[in-house]
Each structure stands twice: as structure tokens, then as C-alpha cells.
Enzyme design. Structure first.
Site, PDB file in Angstrom:
ATOM      1  N   ARG B  50      39.075  38.274  40.819  1.00  0.00           N
ATOM      2  CA  ARG B  50      39.903  39.567  40.700  1.00  0.00           C
ATOM      3  C   ARG B  50      41.289  39.240  40.463  1.00  0.00           C
ATOM      4  O   ARG B  50      42.074  39.092  41.437  1.00  0.00           O
ATOM      5  CB  ARG B  50      39.493  40.508  41.865  1.00  0.00           C
ATOM      6  CG  ARG B  50      38.258  40.991  41.947  1.00  0.00           C
ATOM      7  CD  ARG B  50      37.860  42.150  43.029  1.00  0.00           C
ATOM      8  NE  ARG B  50      38.400  41.809  44.250  1.00  0.00           N
ATOM      9  CZ  ARG B  50      37.451  41.230  45.207  1.00  0.00           C
ATOM     10  NH1 ARG B  50      36.387  41.293  45.104  1.00  0.00           N
ATOM     11  NH2 ARG B  50      38.235  40.915  46.414  1.00  0.00           N
ATOM     12  N   ASP B  52      44.954  40.070  39.778  1.00  0.00           N
ATOM     13  CA  ASP B  52      46.050  41.193  40.120  1.00  0.00           C
ATOM     14  C   ASP B  52      46.808  41.925  38.836  1.00  0.00           C
ATOM     15  O   ASP B  52      46.603  41.065  37.775  1.00  0.00           O
ATOM     16  CB  ASP B  52      47.093  40.519  40.942  1.00  0.00           C
ATOM     17  CG  ASP B  52      46.840  40.391  42.464  1.00  0.00           C
ATOM     18  OD1 ASP B  52      45.926  41.468  42.796  1.00  0.00           O
ATOM     19  OD2 ASP B  52      47.157  39.401  42.957  1.00  0.00           O
ATOM     20  N   ARG B 197      50.273  31.607  43.125  1.00  0.00           N
ATOM     21  CA  ARG B 197      51.560  32.278  42.846  1.00  0.00           C
ATOM     22  C   ARG B 197      52.452  31.447  44.210  1.00  0.00           C
ATOM     23  O   ARG B 197      53.525  31.353  44.016  1.00  0.00           O
ATOM     24  CB  ARG B 197      51.588  33.565  42.635  1.00  0.00           C
ATOM     25  CG  ARG B 197      50.794  34.141  41.403  1.00  0.00           C
ATOM     26  CD  ARG B 197      50.594  35.443  41.691  1.00  0.00           C
ATOM     27  NE  ARG B 197      51.709  36.438  41.882  1.00  0.00           N
ATOM     28  CZ  ARG B 197      51.653  37.651  41.915  1.00  0.00           C
ATOM     29  NH1 ARG B 197      50.533  38.245  41.849  1.00  0.00           N
ATOM     30  NH2 ARG B 197      52.650  38.430  42.188  1.00  0.00           N
TER      31      ARG B 197
END
Lengths: 247, 247
Positions: B50, B52, B197
Site C-alpha cells: 500500500r 502512501d 523513506r
């Protein structure tokens, strides 16, 4: 009062072209707004080439007069702080008072980008023509040679043009293939309305085998817009560079 | 009823992430809408990862059940006709009934793209992190080696994660420099929330000289999120590929 020259890049996807319009978001509108926010001045701006809606620039040139006490090269950072991210000033400096980005230009260069892959379209839909047809690149490259030279490009000019003469000199026109990309690059002393997009549309017809490369000569001679190919869509087109004798 | 597997790419710029939400435009929402328009079915879809808001995919994998009589590979073209241009199906076929894109994945690969040039930002603002700081690339590359291996990546996991275990195996992590681009590629058997990230944000701190490459070991050992660098922004991140033992 001093004349400021800016070199800028923009992603034209979200704008109704360069030229300012009432009730439409344009590159010029955003630039004039940024200048008025920065210096408080309401200026009148001229540009080297009025790009259409969806057309991009890697090196558009504009000029305007200002009495703000901002060092020439500082306009770049200062304006970028007030501009949206899809319009960026790359260079700025002061030029002579009568500098005109359009009429002083010695030549302009455009590129037209074609993505020849079924993948990556989601990312380049607004930044290139996505085309995965079978094209004979060799024939298209041959056709480019017929575009070069001093010709009347009336057959490659959209109707509604206010041009007084259709004669232009194309100093360079070539098509390069690299990985999944096809890039047409063209340099001329001036361009007619939609000229690059009509040339690209015509080269694509050559690539499809509809026209022979030598037929370009006939199209030029005819001065007949209906003989040339369709106008290629705006999203592949970039104003790459404007050259001046003096900067 | 047969299970359809799709491989897709999307530009996440205009979506509130992959997962369907009420009152927000999402990739899953658009996919389910396209399927219902195509086959009239209201399906429940699962995905491999999933992503972002603002994160992209070059090879996201989803699966759903359908009783439409559409040949497996035809789903690609058929769905693309109903999808917006920034979401594109690349491949489609039927798979075994219990195929689960997330739990059957052997490994996933992400890339993180950084544009190191002041030019071209107007075009890549949503498709890469634009960063022209002075960075020591050699040190960042050295730091990547400490990421590889089987570790608890708790220090690289955003709070709010529902993960039961923080142990993951990174089979590959490297940083490549080419022209004006820096690309970090990382492959693992699974990823924690915001893991890529946060790793990227930490590598950037190494590049700035704030952390030594070997300090990565200490961060991992600490299991302390506050020791790692900040979370790098979403626009540089792409889910590149999901690997399965059988397709």
C-alpha cells in the site's frame, strides 16, 4: 529603470499557454504576479516565443523593466520563492534597455519528444507524445533533411497565423533515437504558428509509410497546409533554447 | 470465478495513496471503478504494497476475483480504456485462486530517485526529490552496505506501524549516480512502514557528513527511531517490482 532578462523552464501541463489571459491560468500571469509580489511593480513582459497550452520550455526568455534594487543574478532565487514549482527561473541578469527577447533572437531551438514504450506512460503522459506504433525511423531521419534550408513553410503553418512572410531558414533538423525515446530537434531563425508540431505530424506520416521522405519537398513547394500531416499534440514540444548575438 | 493478477504502474502525484478511502481519490478507488465499469462487478482487491500519498509504482501487483469472460491478457487493454492516464495496467493474467499479492511475495524492490540539478525541477517536482546540496556520494554508498542483511529495522519504522516483528532481510541496497540522478535501490523480503523513506533520509544525513557510514550499525542496534534521519519525502519513491516464486 533597468531591463531584466530571465531564462526559465516550465512544465506547461497545467497552464493555458504562456500568454496572459483573463480568467485562465497562464505562465505569464504567474510570472507577473510573482514580480508584483516581489517588487510591488506592475510590469509588462515580452517573451521570445509564446508557447501554446500544454507546451513546455527548457529555456524560454523573457524581459521586463524594473526599478527594484535587486542585483541581476538575485532575481532568480527571489522570483522562484514566489513562483509555483512548475515554473522556475534558471538565470537572470540586466540587459540593455532596448533588448527584445523576440526580435533580437538570432535563432530558436525546439525539441519534440516521443516515448516509444508501452511502459512509463503514466509518468510521461503530459511530457511527451506516447506512441508505440511501428515507425520507420530511418525514413523519418531522411525526411528531416528536406526540412533543412531556406523555404516557404506556409504548408507547415496553422491557419489563423498573422505572419507576413512564410519564409524561414531551418539551420538544423534531426531525429535521434535513444532507448525508448525519439527526439526531434529543430533550429531556425523563426517559426510559424504550430510549425514544429505540423512538421512532427508530417514526419510521423513518413514513419508510417504514408509519405516518402522526398514528398516533403513537394509539400514545401505546394505551400498547401492540407498536404502536410496533422498537428502533433502539444505535450511533446519544448522550447529548448533561444540564441542571441549578445546576451 | 477466477482470480486476476494485474501488474501496474502509476504516477501517485494526484492520489491520496493506493488504499481506497471515502471522499478521497485513490489508486484502488480508480481501479475498482474501472473494473465495475468494465465487467459490472463490485470486487474486493488486495495489493502487494500500500503506497502512501505521492508515492509511485512501476510494478505494483494487485489481485481480485471476477467471473467476467475476458481472456487473462485482455484485461490490460480493457481496463486501460477505463483508467485515467496516470494509472496504467502493464500486464494481466489469471492465477491460482489463493494467490495473495502481499503474502505470496518473495521480495519487493523499491527505488528512490534524487535529481541533483537546479534545472529540470519544474518537470520532476512530483517524480523525484530535487536536491542540489553538496553530498558525499561515496560515504552514502558505503552506508548502504550496513543496511544489507537481516536486522531489526525498528529504528527505520514510523510510529503507528502495526508490524508484529521488525526483523527484515535486505538482500540488496545500493546507490547509483548517473548524470544528474542519484538512485537508491533496495530489495527486501518485506518493508516496515516508511522504512525506505527513513533509510533514504538517513543516507542523506550521511552524505551531508552528519553521520559516518558505520553509524548506521549503531542506529540499527539502538532500535530507536529518533537516532535515524528524517523521513524523505514521498515523491522520490517508486515500488519497482514484486517478485513471486511462481507468477
Amino acid at each position: 529603470m533597468k531591463r531584466v532578462k530571465l531564462v526559465l523552464e516550465y512544465d506547461g501541463s497545467n497552464y493555458h499557454g504562456f500568454q496572459i489571459q483573463k480568467n485562465a491560468d497562464t505562465v505569464q500571469g504567474r510570472l507577473e504576479l510573482a514580480i508584483s509580489r516581489l517588487s510591488g511593480e506592475k510590469i509588462a513582459m515580452t517573451c521570445a516565443g509564446r508557447t501554446d497550452a500544454g507546451v513546455h520550455a527548457l529555456g524560454q526568455v523573457v524581459a521586463f523593466d524594473s526599478s527594484a534594487s535587486i542585483p541581476g543574478e538575485r532575481w532568480t532565487m527571489a522570483l522562484n520563492a514566489f513562483l509555483p514549482e512548475d515554473i522556475q527561473v534558471l538565470k537572470s541578469h540586466y540587459v540593455k534597455a532596448n533588448f527584445n527577447p523576440r526580435f533580437d533572437a538570432q535563432s530558436k531551438r525546439y525539441i519534440y519528444k516521443i516515448l516509444r514504450n508501452k511502459n512509463r506512460r503514466a509518468f510521461y503522459r503530459n511530457l511527451a507524445l506516447c506512441n508505440s506504433e511501428n515507425l520507420d525511423i530511418g525514413l523519418m531521419q531522411e525526411a528531416c533533411k528536406y526540412i533543412e534550408g531556406q523555404h516557404s513553410f506556409r504548408a507547415f503553418c496553422a491557419s489563423g497565423s498573422s505572419a507576413k512572410t512564410f519564409e524561414r531558414t531551418v539551420s538544423n533538423c534531426f531525429l535521434a533515437e535513444k532507448n525508448n525515446w525519439l527526439t526531434m530537434e529543430i533550429e531556425a531563425n523563426g517559426f510559424l504558428y504550430n510549425m514544429v508540431r505540423i512538421i512532427m505530424g508530417t514526419l510521423l506520416e513518413v514513419g508510417r509509410g504514408k509519405y516518402s521522405p522526398a514528398y516533403i519537398e513537394e509539400i514545401i513547394r505546394s505551400q498547401d497546409r492540407t498536404l502536410a500531416g496533422p498537428t502533433a499534440p502539444p505535450q511533446g514540444l519544448y522550447l529548448k533554447e533561444v540564441k542571441y548575438n549578445e546576451a
